[in-house]
Design an enzyme around this catalytic site. Structure first.
Site, PDB file in Angstrom:
ATOM      1  N   LEU A 152       0.841  -1.196   0.000  1.00 17.08           N
ATOM      2  CA  LEU A 152       0.000   0.000   0.000  1.00 17.08           C
ATOM      3  C   LEU A 152       0.878   1.248   0.000  1.00 17.08           C
ATOM      4  CD1 LEU A 152      -2.641  -1.036   2.674  1.00 17.08           C
ATOM      5  CD2 LEU A 152      -2.827  -1.228   0.190  1.00 17.08           C
ATOM      6  N   GLU A 153       0.455   2.252  -0.749  1.00 20.53           N
ATOM      7  CA  GLU A 153       1.200   3.493  -0.825  1.00 20.53           C
ATOM      8  C   GLU A 153       0.253   4.673  -0.656  1.00 20.53           C
ATOM      9  OE1 GLU A 153       3.760   3.752  -4.226  1.00 20.53           O
ATOM     10  OE2 GLU A 153       4.438   1.678  -4.060  1.00 20.53           O
ATOM     11  N   GLN A 154       0.828   5.811  -0.305  1.00 18.76           N
ATOM     12  CA  GLN A 154       0.123   7.083  -0.226  1.00 18.76           C
ATOM     13  C   GLN A 154      -1.150   6.966   0.618  1.00 18.76           C
ATOM     14  OE1 GLN A 154       0.100   8.973  -4.267  1.00 18.76           O
ATOM     15  NE2 GLN A 154       1.428   7.271  -4.832  1.00 18.76           N
ATOM     16  N   ALA A 156      -3.751   5.146   0.498  1.00 16.12           N
ATOM     17  CA  ALA A 156      -4.299   3.815   0.780  1.00 16.12           C
ATOM     18  C   ALA A 156      -3.776   3.242   2.089  1.00 16.12           C
ATOM     19  CB  ALA A 156      -3.980   2.865  -0.371  1.00 16.12           C
TER      20      ALA A 156
END
Length: 550
Positions: A152-154, A156
């Site tokens: 998961l990035e940013q 999310a």
């Protein structure tokens, strides 16, 4: 169920452990080289290059963990539970894709499903745990995946209840396969700034402690983010001149939980790098010797890392903007180096959690095991095996030390806890030094009170030692004593100085148009008053017990 070929696996025993080959899940016990695989074709790079789609069987065999990118929500209209759909442009049917996963497994290699990606729109809610776990198990059994990587990035990372729902679902999945004696692998690929002590990935790490197999952070794309080292200064991730120092110090900080980073044991830390300049904006290691030297320094201090990760196998097999092949340089640089390292020694020491210094009020109940848990190195609950040395007398104020111990697999963990038994004291109010004019009436209990947070008003328990002769100028000392408690009576005291002054102070009569500040003394109607704070126009004797004038 996917079939394993022991004969095929034997070909690769010089490179990898083949633990788990006899079952349906292939997991890794030794060093790993992790590569992400694109579920799409022809990705344009940061320098204008191209990353082609490739078949799984074409991935270099020294990648012993291949992460399929990505499990995600393809259409929010279909629901919020992420899933995986094989991209038909790759040219593989589902049956062929499954067979190629089976082929990698037969070679002792693991194929994980990566959840998320840079464009993931995953927003799970409390109550989605069962549905997510069910979908992961369905995909695992259908395709033959060996685990799941949280990527998961940013937004999310912290969206909705992702931080609690995803770990809870993965614990369910891991426990599901543990019942069959298999290890469903759980890994994560956080961007390293999220790994600070209270970073966004902390809930995933803590909730999956004892469940995750290793963490492969992304040490790329963060530009000037880095780490401060006393005596060295700021080392940015994109500083090519200090690349060895960055790799060493950021790894050292993580594996020891220092410099404000969350601890990831050395045998569970995999260092993530881009495979080329096209694969990431920053972070590419121009000179592999920088990594070799940093890894050797960590090994020399008895903390070798688990391996390396790269984004991505497609970029390792891709081309630059001039159509020159990258020629799998990443795996050529690091494959043999990682697999020929001595594998990290697994730390089998059990872990204790929930042991924190505590304060309790005297005579209150205290259970030393409330909130305290223990797990063995595999994540199994062994709380019932905890022993405690020491005791706490809740009827006696003081500091007490308790030592918690738990043993498993011939290893023992110990942790000391301080328990402070304290008493809430009653308090006086209205006792302050006072000046009165000779001959004026004086009541030593006027405005004076005492109370206790649990015993209530105790004013009636106040006794006074000393007297004030209002007919003689001078200073008089009064001692106020409060007796409290029932079975075990105790006392507290406070001192008050009462000054009797002559009529001469009448020159300092209060004036309505004058400004007074705290400590100013005036006379009014035969009584001397002291201002407690700034005031103007407030007449002494009219402001009440808690007013400005005393």
């Amino acid at each position: 169920m996917k079939l394993k070929s022991i004969l095929s696996a034997a070909i690769f025993t010089g490179l990898f452990s083949t633990a788990g080959i006899a079952g349906t899940i292939t997991s890794q016990d030794n060093n790993v080289v992790v590569g992400y695989w694109h579920n799409w074709c022809d990705g344009r790079g940061y320098q204008g290059g191209n990353a082609p789609c490739v078949e799984l069987e074409a991935v270099n065999p020294q990648y012993n963990v291949v992460n399929i990118s990505f499990m995600k929500v393809y259409d929010t209209a279909e629901g919020r539970i992420p899933t995986f759909k094989l991209d038909p442009t790759i040219g593989l049917s589902e049956a062929e894709f499954i067979e190629q996963i089976n082929t990698l497994n037969s070679q002792g290699r693991s194929v994980l499903l990566a959840l998320g990606g840079a464009d993931a729109h995953i927003e799970l809610l409390s109550g989605d745990e069962d549905a997510l776990a069910t979908e992961i198990i369905r995909l695992t059994d259908l395709y033959g995946f060996d685990g799941l990587d949280i990527d998961l990035e940013q937004a999310a990372i912290t969206a909705k209840q992702n931080q609690t729902v995803i770990p809870a679902a993965l614990r369910m999945v891991k426990d599901h396969y543990r019942k069959t004696g298999e290890n469903f692998m759980i890994t994560m690929a956080p961007e390293f700034p999220y790994l600070t002590a209270n970073g966004a990935y902390t809930p995933y790490l803590t909730e999956l402690d004892g469940y995750y197999d290793f963490i492969n952070p992304q040490f790329y794309n963060q530009g000037g983010d880095g780490i401060w080292i006393d005596g060295v200064g700021w080392i940015a991730q994109n500083n090519d001149e200090l690349k060895e120092e960055f790799i060493y110090y950021i790894a050292d900080s993580l594996i020891n939980g220092t410099r404000n980073f969350h601890k990831i044991p050395h045998d569970k830390l995999v260092f993530g790098l881009p495979s080329s300049n096209d694969a990431a904006a920053t972070g590419y290691v121009k000179d592999p010797q920088d990594l070799y030297r940093a890894f050797d320094r960590l090994k020399a201090q008895g903390q070798p890392l688990r391996g390396v990760m790269t984004w991505s196998v497609n970029w390792d097999m891709g081309t630059d903007s001039a159509n020159n092949s990258y020629n799998q340089q990443f795996i050529a640089d690091y494959g043999n180096f990682i697999h020929n390292q001595l594998p990290p020694v697994t730390d089998m020491t059990p872990t204790l959690a929930g042991i924190v210094d505590t304060r309790i009020e005297v005579n209150n109940a205290f259970d030393p095991l409330v909130g305290v848990t223990a797990k063995n190195y595999q994540g199994n609950d062994i709380t019932d095996s905890i022993t405690i040395t020491g005791n706490v007398n809740t009827n006696q104020v003081g500091e007490y030390l308790l030592t918690y111990s738990v043993s498993s697999d011939d290893e023992t963990a110990n942790q000391v806890r301080k328990v402070t038994v304290y008493e809430v004291l009653p308090s006086f109010a209205g006792i302050s030094d006072t000046t009165i004019v000779i001959g004026s009436p004086f009541d030593p209990m006027q405005g004076v009170s005492a109370s206790h947070p649990t015993q209530g008003d105790l004013t009636a328990n106040i006794s006074i030692t000393g007297e004030v002769d209002t007919s003689i100028v001078g200073e008089y000392e009064l001692i106020y004593t409060l007796t409290y408690g029932q079975d075990n009576q105790q006392t507290i005291t406070d001192k008050r100085v009462v000054t009797v002054v002559s009529d001469a102070v009448s020159d300092n009569d209060w004036k309505a148009d004058s400004t007074y500040v705290g400590g100013d003394i005036v006379t009014h109607n035969g009584t001397t008053w002291t201002a407690q704070w700034w005031t103007k126009g407030e007449e002494p004797g009219t402001t009440g017990e808690w007013g400005v004038w005393r």
